[in-house]
Scaffold this active site. Sequence first.
Site, short mmCIF file in Angstrom:
data_model
loop_
_atom_site.label_atom_id
_atom_site.label_comp_id
_atom_site.label_asym_id
_atom_site.label_seq_id
_atom_site.Cartn_x
_atom_site.Cartn_y
_atom_site.Cartn_z
N ASP A 498 53.83 18.56 -63.63
CA ASP A 498 53.47 19.21 -64.89
C ASP A 498 52.71 18.26 -65.81
OD1 ASP A 498 54.73 21.47 -64.00
OD2 ASP A 498 56.57 21.15 -65.16
N GLU A 524 47.39 24.70 -59.41
CA GLU A 524 46.60 23.53 -59.78
C GLU A 524 45.12 23.85 -59.87
OE1 GLU A 524 47.01 23.43 -55.24
OE2 GLU A 524 48.09 24.17 -56.98
#
Length: 615
Positions: A498, A524
């Site tokens: 994260d 992503e």
Amino acid sequence: MKRLVSLSARIYAVMALSVMGTLSLGALLLASSYHSREAFQWVGHSQRVIISLNSLVSNLGEAESGLRGYLMTDDPTYLRRFDGNLAQAHNVRETIVELVRDNPRQLKRAQRLRTLAAEKAEIMGAVVQRGRRVGAMKAVNPATREHGRSLMEQISALTAEMRDDERQLLLERTANADASYKIVRVLVIVGCALLTLLIGLLAWQLRNGMTRPLADLLEAVKRFGSGDHEARATVAGSAEFRNLAVAHNVMAEQLESAIAQSNMAEAKLARANAELTDRSRALEARQTSVELLSGMARRLQAIRDEGELTTVLDCFLPQMLPDLAGALYVLNHSHNLLVRISAWGEPYSKPEMFLPDQCWALRRGQSHAVDRPGADIVCAHAAGEVPVERLCEPVIAGGEVLGLIYVEGLSDPEDRFRLTLLMENVALALVNENLRSRLREQSIRDPLTKLFNRRYLEEALQIEAARAQRGGTPLAVVMADIDHFKRFNDTHGHEAGDALLREVAGQIQSHFRHGDIVCRYGGEEFTVIAPGASLELICRRADELRRLVRELTIDFRGQRLGPVTMSFGIDVWIAADERSPDTLIGEADRALFRAKRLGRDRIEVVPPREEEAAE
């Protein structure tokens, strides 16, 4: 001959000159004088009765007028003479009963009048006492009001009957006095024929001394009864007639004063009615204001976007403040600029936007008014000589400043009332608008990276594609993906992953232009929509970002994580393309897939259609 001063002296002179005849004539004259005097005393008695009746009605009417004003306004100043009026009415009704005791019919009416007046006074006193306990508006019910009105009507009718009877008695007693005067005149003539020249001369003087004062007094009485309230008897003649003239004049003055007081009471009642009319109009205006505010509030609650807020305000502000001019400003999201969203009435000053520090009201957190040039500091946003009052009023809700209302020409209390209610509704509308904006922001933002989410991406692409087709400008789409992110996540943990996503998102956001739209496509993968960007420009920016990310290291819990790389797929739509801009996402995603397949950490571009055909 020395003129005799009084009627008695003249009678004594006649007795000295003639024995039995003069004595007889003198006795008759004395008796006639007594009857005349008694008649005029009864005239005075009738006048006192009439004055007392008028005074009773006047005092009850003035007390009722004060009570009505108090009940309508809840203002106790209307009662400052109430108790005095009731006390005076009590004294007057007792006086009336005493004055008419010799007349059974009038006495019966007077006793009935006393009962009605006492009951009327008791009702009004009870209403006042209840008003002081529970409030003027709840002090009286319709039955009590109707009963009080009925009592007043009975009192007025009864006093009118008594006045009519007294006037009739007045005329009868005046006629009796006139008849007595005629008898005396006949007796004097007969006596003059029998007496000597001296007695005749004395009788003539006696006649002359009575006729003129009596005629003058009767004329004054008639004129006064006909409505000439300034008519007065001449004080002349014998002492008796002078006393009668003085008594008549005193009673006339008292009656004129009572009539003047009655007129004053009527004038006060007229003024009270006018005041109540003005207040009624003010209440109607207040009701109109409340209805307008209610209509505006309902529409403000139904708006869905900022444009509708401006539409509602542009419609209702001129109606709410028709005699004023002004503008409404709101703070932007950064709270560093006030932007005008509505204006009405052609104000002298209405800039499109200004800084918060340019307004003294926002600096002080309270109203700032300048009623005339030089009276106070003029705000920078409203600079200039304006010959009207100016007011800046912050719009505050929950301790937070949301905007500002600027008004020119505010002076009327009703306008200030409307402005106060308007501020509350506008503040609530701005709070709701800010809440809607925050909710929308949350719905289109990715909570982790704070970038736009895929939902917003789809909406934005449709808008930008339509704009590019209309303007014939290029539209570029970049698909970017963090290489080996799953391995990075498995190695360092989800929290580290994260942190990497947030860092990369920040780099992408700061690297592209302000007008470019940066979104998190999923996982992503990131997407950039660049309106107006050529293929050369977008490739250069993507390559700069690729090299920047490759040199990036992440500090996470004392560890330096990295390096990482990114792959990019780019597609650019130009006006010459026959394809739709809607294909940009899919083509750029396939180009990204090629970059992954060819080794990652690279950029792949969708070739132009003619090149593909050549291949």
